[in-house]
Design a protein around this motif. Structure first.
Motif, PDB file in Angstrom:
ATOM      1  N   LEU A  88      53.142  27.794  42.760  1.00 36.69           N
ATOM      2  CA  LEU A  88      54.231  28.151  41.528  1.00 36.69           C
ATOM      3  C   LEU A  88      53.266  28.603  40.674  1.00 36.69           C
ATOM      4  O   LEU A  88      53.813  29.738  40.038  1.00 36.69           O
ATOM      5  CB  LEU A  88      54.534  26.716  40.972  1.00 36.69           C
ATOM      6  N   ASP A  89      51.920  28.192  40.158  1.00 35.76           N
ATOM      7  CA  ASP A  89      51.113  29.004  39.385  1.00 35.76           C
ATOM      8  C   ASP A  89      50.913  30.355  39.650  1.00 35.76           C
ATOM      9  O   ASP A  89      50.773  31.425  38.959  1.00 35.76           O
ATOM     10  CB  ASP A  89      49.837  28.134  39.383  1.00 35.76           C
ATOM     11  N   ALA A  90      50.644  30.531  41.126  1.00 38.22           N
ATOM     12  CA  ALA A  90      50.269  31.954  41.567  1.00 38.22           C
ATOM     13  C   ALA A  90      51.557  32.838  41.251  1.00 38.22           C
ATOM     14  O   ALA A  90      51.321  34.106  41.260  1.00 38.22           O
ATOM     15  CB  ALA A  90      50.032  32.007  43.024  1.00 38.22           C
ATOM     16  N   THR A  91      52.911  32.327  41.418  1.00 32.30           N
ATOM     17  CA  THR A  91      53.908  33.187  41.297  1.00 32.30           C
ATOM     18  C   THR A  91      54.004  33.500  39.726  1.00 32.30           C
ATOM     19  O   THR A  91      54.377  34.704  39.436  1.00 32.30           O
ATOM     20  CB  THR A  91      55.227  32.484  41.900  1.00 32.30           C
ATOM     21  N   TYR A  92      53.577  32.388  39.027  1.00 29.35           N
ATOM     22  CA  TYR A  92      53.665  32.988  37.381  1.00 29.35           C
ATOM     23  C   TYR A  92      52.614  33.807  37.089  1.00 29.35           C
ATOM     24  O   TYR A  92      52.896  34.760  36.445  1.00 29.35           O
ATOM     25  CB  TYR A  92      53.305  31.471  36.637  1.00 29.35           C
ATOM     26  N   ALA A  93      51.404  33.813  37.731  1.00 26.67           N
ATOM     27  CA  ALA A  93      50.366  34.695  37.612  1.00 26.67           C
ATOM     28  C   ALA A  93      50.705  36.307  37.973  1.00 26.67           C
ATOM     29  O   ALA A  93      50.173  37.087  37.260  1.00 26.67           O
ATOM     30  CB  ALA A  93      49.096  34.360  38.230  1.00 26.67           C
ATOM     31  N   PRO A 135      52.438  22.639  36.243  1.00 29.10           N
ATOM     32  CA  PRO A 135      51.118  23.058  36.715  1.00 29.10           C
ATOM     33  C   PRO A 135      50.141  23.884  35.539  1.00 29.10           C
ATOM     34  O   PRO A 135      50.597  25.008  35.351  1.00 29.10           O
ATOM     35  CB  PRO A 135      51.328  23.884  37.990  1.00 29.10           C
ATOM     36  N   LEU A 136      49.294  23.169  35.146  1.00 33.79           N
ATOM     37  CA  LEU A 136      48.593  23.575  33.748  1.00 33.79           C
ATOM     38  C   LEU A 136      47.668  24.749  34.196  1.00 33.79           C
ATOM     39  O   LEU A 136      46.446  24.385  33.818  1.00 33.79           O
ATOM     40  CB  LEU A 136      48.155  22.689  32.850  1.00 33.79           C
ATOM     41  N   GLY A 137      48.018  25.598  34.971  1.00 35.59           N
ATOM     42  CA  GLY A 137      46.685  26.601  35.478  1.00 35.59           C
ATOM     43  C   GLY A 137      46.805  27.825  34.557  1.00 35.59           C
ATOM     44  O   GLY A 137      47.855  28.054  33.921  1.00 35.59           O
ATOM     45  N   PRO A 138      46.107  28.861  35.110  1.00 34.40           N
ATOM     46  CA  PRO A 138      46.037  30.111  34.119  1.00 34.40           C
ATOM     47  C   PRO A 138      47.289  30.969  34.348  1.00 34.40           C
ATOM     48  O   PRO A 138      47.878  31.449  33.483  1.00 34.40           O
ATOM     49  CB  PRO A 138      44.988  30.808  34.991  1.00 34.40           C
ATOM     50  N   LEU A 141      49.778  29.225  31.893  1.00 33.64           N
ATOM     51  CA  LEU A 141      49.538  29.268  30.453  1.00 33.64           C
ATOM     52  C   LEU A 141      49.702  30.871  30.036  1.00 33.64           C
ATOM     53  O   LEU A 141      50.281  31.098  28.802  1.00 33.64           O
ATOM     54  CB  LEU A 141      48.150  28.908  30.229  1.00 33.64           C
ATOM     55  N   ALA A 142      49.403  31.793  31.013  1.00 37.16           N
ATOM     56  CA  ALA A 142      49.457  33.167  30.519  1.00 37.16           C
ATOM     57  C   ALA A 142      51.207  33.218  30.431  1.00 37.16           C
ATOM     58  O   ALA A 142      51.769  34.030  29.578  1.00 37.16           O
ATOM     59  CB  ALA A 142      49.183  34.141  31.927  1.00 37.16           C
ATOM     60  N   LYS A 143      51.897  32.820  31.504  1.00 35.24           N
ATOM     61  CA  LYS A 143      53.519  32.888  31.054  1.00 35.24           C
ATOM     62  C   LYS A 143      53.827  32.312  29.761  1.00 35.24           C
ATOM     63  O   LYS A 143      54.650  32.972  29.049  1.00 35.24           O
ATOM     64  CB  LYS A 143      54.026  32.195  32.344  1.00 35.24           C
ATOM     65  N   GLU A 145      52.208  31.868  27.003  1.00 39.09           N
ATOM     66  CA  GLU A 145      51.821  32.827  25.931  1.00 39.09           C
ATOM     67  C   GLU A 145      52.696  33.879  25.695  1.00 39.09           C
ATOM     68  O   GLU A 145      53.078  34.214  24.685  1.00 39.09           O
ATOM     69  CB  GLU A 145      50.143  32.812  26.301  1.00 39.09           C
ATOM     70  N   TYR A 146      52.899  34.383  26.905  1.00 39.76           N
ATOM     71  CA  TYR A 146      53.734  35.614  26.761  1.00 39.76           C
ATOM     72  C   TYR A 146      55.192  35.356  26.267  1.00 39.76           C
ATOM     73  O   TYR A 146      55.481  36.168  25.425  1.00 39.76           O
ATOM     74  CB  TYR A 146      53.470  36.399  28.034  1.00 39.76           C
ATOM     75  N   GLU A 147      55.759  34.393  26.959  1.00 37.33           N
ATOM     76  CA  GLU A 147      57.037  34.141  26.597  1.00 37.33           C
ATOM     77  C   GLU A 147      57.351  33.713  25.081  1.00 37.33           C
ATOM     78  O   GLU A 147      58.142  34.056  24.365  1.00 37.33           O
ATOM     79  CB  GLU A 147      57.613  33.350  27.600  1.00 37.33           C
ATOM     80  N   LEU A 148      56.251  32.845  24.877  1.00 33.76           N
ATOM     81  CA  LEU A 148      56.328  32.540  23.240  1.00 33.76           C
ATOM     82  C   LEU A 148      56.401  33.664  22.296  1.00 33.76           C
ATOM     83  O   LEU A 148      56.972  33.633  21.255  1.00 33.76           O
ATOM     84  CB  LEU A 148      55.214  31.511  22.935  1.00 33.76           C
ATOM     85  N   ALA A 149      55.408  34.649  22.756  1.00 33.35           N
ATOM     86  CA  ALA A 149      55.468  35.774  21.786  1.00 33.35           C
ATOM     87  C   ALA A 149      56.740  36.668  21.465  1.00 33.35           C
ATOM     88  O   ALA A 149      56.716  37.307  20.574  1.00 33.35           O
ATOM     89  CB  ALA A 149      54.295  36.581  22.397  1.00 33.35           C
ATOM     90  N   ALA A 150      57.630  36.214  22.634  1.00 32.34           N
ATOM     91  CA  ALA A 150      58.947  37.090  22.320  1.00 32.34           C
ATOM     92  C   ALA A 150      59.704  36.586  21.077  1.00 32.34           C
ATOM     93  O   ALA A 150      60.549  37.408  20.630  1.00 32.34           O
ATOM     94  CB  ALA A 150      59.708  36.653  23.647  1.00 32.34           C
ATOM     95  N   PHE A 151      59.317  35.341  20.708  1.00 31.26           N
ATOM     96  CA  PHE A 151      60.090  35.047  19.408  1.00 31.26           C
ATOM     97  C   PHE A 151      59.248  35.373  18.023  1.00 31.26           C
ATOM     98  O   PHE A 151      60.011  34.863  17.243  1.00 31.26           O
ATOM     99  CB  PHE A 151      60.017  33.449  19.761  1.00 31.26           C
TER     100      PHE A 151
END
Length: 258
Positions: A88-93, A135-138, A141-143, A145-151
């Motif tokens: 799952l973390d790899a798909t997010y990355a 899963p608290l992987g890179p 967390l990158a996902k 951070e990016y999605e929070l910035a949308a708000f």
């Protein structure tokens, strides 16, 4: 039983998720030389789940796909649980993260919704995972951070921003599951919704009494004619996204400074 993230050894999972950010382990290894890599195993596991669903993912089937013995995989990952987190973390990355629209936070949030819908279309199994403990992987967390910035610019405080994002993604996840289920049904039956309705409609018209079910008869007929099916999942997604955005806009308006 539904698969859930963070079901394995937390310390082992974090070490694997952040393997590229930790000092390399140079201690001597026992046993035969390892011929695979964690990235190769994760990619193969994702491909297997994409093809056949997460329930089909076993260490034995994965080993067959990779051409190795099942026990050899355990020299890379402790168990299937940790592997699912890595997948799952790899798909997010790998999710594209283009510059978000500058036209307003609403358009940015819509872009986030569409991005997640595309993720679940590519990897339907990801929508089935329970992620209360993500899963608290890179990648995660990158996902995040990016999605929070949308708000940004919405006026929501930090807690409300997190709540709003969770609400949005929960809606998209549920809609994506329905869309995938509808497509799987069409593939399994070899017919689309219109063909199904053509088959059941004549019989239903004989047993459905409009006097007994006046609302169901009138509204169901109107909706079926409008969408060409008993339930149009793509329409349901678009309708639901608009209602979700309306709710978030009302929330933001109530939090905006006077």
């Amino acid at each position: 039983m539904t698969d859930a993230t963070s079901s394995g050894d937390p310390a082992a999972t974090l070490r694997l998720l952040w393997r590229d950010h930790l000092p390399e382990d140079t201690s001597p290894r026992r046993g035969p030389r390892r011929g695979l890599s964690i990235d190769t195993i994760v990619s193969a596991a994702i491909a297997l789940a994409d093809d056949d669903g997460l329930a089909a993912l076993t260490m034995r089937r994965l080993a067959d796909r990779l051409g190795v013995r099942p026990m050899s995989l355990y020299t890379y990952v402790p168990s299937r649980d940790e592997l699912v987190d890595l997948m799952l973390d790899a798909t997010y990355a790998a999710m594209p993260r283009p510059s978000l629209p500058e036209s307003g936070w609403q358009e940015r949030v819509r872009a986030v919704a569409e991005s997640n819908k595309r993720l679940f279309e590519r990897h339907p199994w990801a929508a089935e995972l329970a992620t209360q403990r993500p899963p608290l992987g890179p990648g995660q967390l990158a996902k995040y951070e990016y999605e929070l910035a949308a708000f940004a610019g919405s006026g929501l405080d930090d807690v409300s921003t997190d709540d709003a994002l969770t609400y949005l993604l929960g809606f998209v996840r549920g809609a994506a599951r329905d869309i995938h289920s509808a497509r799987a049904t069409q593939r399994a039956t070899g017919g689309d919704d219109q063909q199904w309705w053509d088959a059941v409609g004549p019989l239903l018209s004989q047993v459905l009494d409009p006097d007994a079910y006046p609302l169901a008869s009138r509204i169901g007929t109107a909706a079926g004619e409008a969408h060409g099916s008993a339930h149009d999942t793509e329409h349901a997604y678009r309708f639901g996204l608009e209602r979700t955005m309306n709710a978030l806009e009302r929330l933001a308006a109530g939090r905006a400074p006077e």
